[in-house]
Design an enzyme around this catalytic site. Sequence first.
Site, short mmCIF file in Angstrom:
data_model
loop_
_atom_site.label_atom_id
_atom_site.label_comp_id
_atom_site.label_asym_id
_atom_site.label_seq_id
_atom_site.Cartn_x
_atom_site.Cartn_y
_atom_site.Cartn_z
N CYS A 6 53.48 40.60 56.30
CA CYS A 6 53.89 41.83 56.97
C CYS A 6 52.82 42.36 57.94
O CYS A 6 52.64 41.76 58.99
CB CYS A 6 54.31 42.86 55.94
SG CYS A 6 55.37 44.13 56.64
N HIS B 216 57.47 40.62 51.03
CA HIS B 216 56.64 41.17 49.95
C HIS B 216 57.28 40.73 48.64
O HIS B 216 58.22 39.98 48.61
CB HIS B 216 56.65 42.70 50.00
CG HIS B 216 56.02 43.28 51.20
ND1 HIS B 216 54.66 43.32 51.38
CD2 HIS B 216 56.55 43.89 52.29
CE1 HIS B 216 54.39 43.95 52.53
NE2 HIS B 216 55.51 44.29 53.10
N1 GLN Z 1 52.88 48.79 59.79
C1 GLN Z 1 53.67 47.62 59.99
C2 GLN Z 1 55.12 47.93 60.37
O1 GLN Z 1 55.68 48.92 59.97
C3 GLN Z 1 53.64 46.74 58.75
C4 GLN Z 1 54.27 47.40 57.54
C5 GLN Z 1 54.00 46.66 56.26
O2 GLN Z 1 53.05 45.92 56.14
N2 GLN Z 1 54.82 46.89 55.25
O3 GLN Z 1 55.72 47.15 61.09
#
Ligand code: GLN
Length: 226
Positions: A83, A180
């Site tokens: 992510c 995740h």
């Molecule tokens: N901040 C990034 C986004 O919203 C990654 C979010 C995350 O790692 N869950 O795209």
Amino acid sequence: MYPDLLSTYGDRGNMLILAHRARSRGIPADTHEVFLNEALPAGDIYLLGGGEDGAQALAAQRLLADRGLHRAVDRRAVVFAVCAGYQLMGSSFFAKGAKCEGLGLLDLYSDRGPHRAVGEVGGEVDPKLGLPTLTGFENHGGRTHLGRGVRPLASVKVGIGNDGKTEGAWNGTVLGTYCHGPALSRNPALADLLLRWATGEDNLPALDETWHNRLRNERLTFTGMA
Ligand code: GLN
């Protein structure tokens, strides 16, 4: 890497899973959590998890200044990035409305989507990798666009992933995903791919996958991917 910044949704579990699966085969595994003020130690596998925009931008600054991850990739260390960590692998990403420089370790960039992608994500994995269906949970505002220098990790059957069509990306020994969960608890074959890349050992002994499979089957049935 940076468990204080990049480990949302239990992504730190990926480290525990890799260490457990290595040791269960008699492969010694030392784990080291690298905090923000530390220089990058030498390692065989580097893990980066998800994070909020501010944490993600800070991690990018540190990794760009340190360049240890670039050196690690040059010597073909394995990088598994989830992510926010995955977005960091590209040339640029957006955090808090600002375009930020990424590490440029994968040929991709991320911008912002029309809405947050939240929920189950998964699909069929790139046949070159020979893995079963990918399953995970996603929560991101960014969308990721792949260049010619990477292959998608999977096609999307459920959820959004990169852009509603593909999910994740890989090139050489650098692999990123929006999954995740933590990703490797739902995808033990992906954990073993990383271990095979890191050790060069193609025939890892089978492990008891009862609990992984219960989780996989429950999620694959829930999402209609079974
Ligand atoms: N901040 C990034 C986004 O919203 C990654 C979010 C995350 O790692 N869950 O795209």
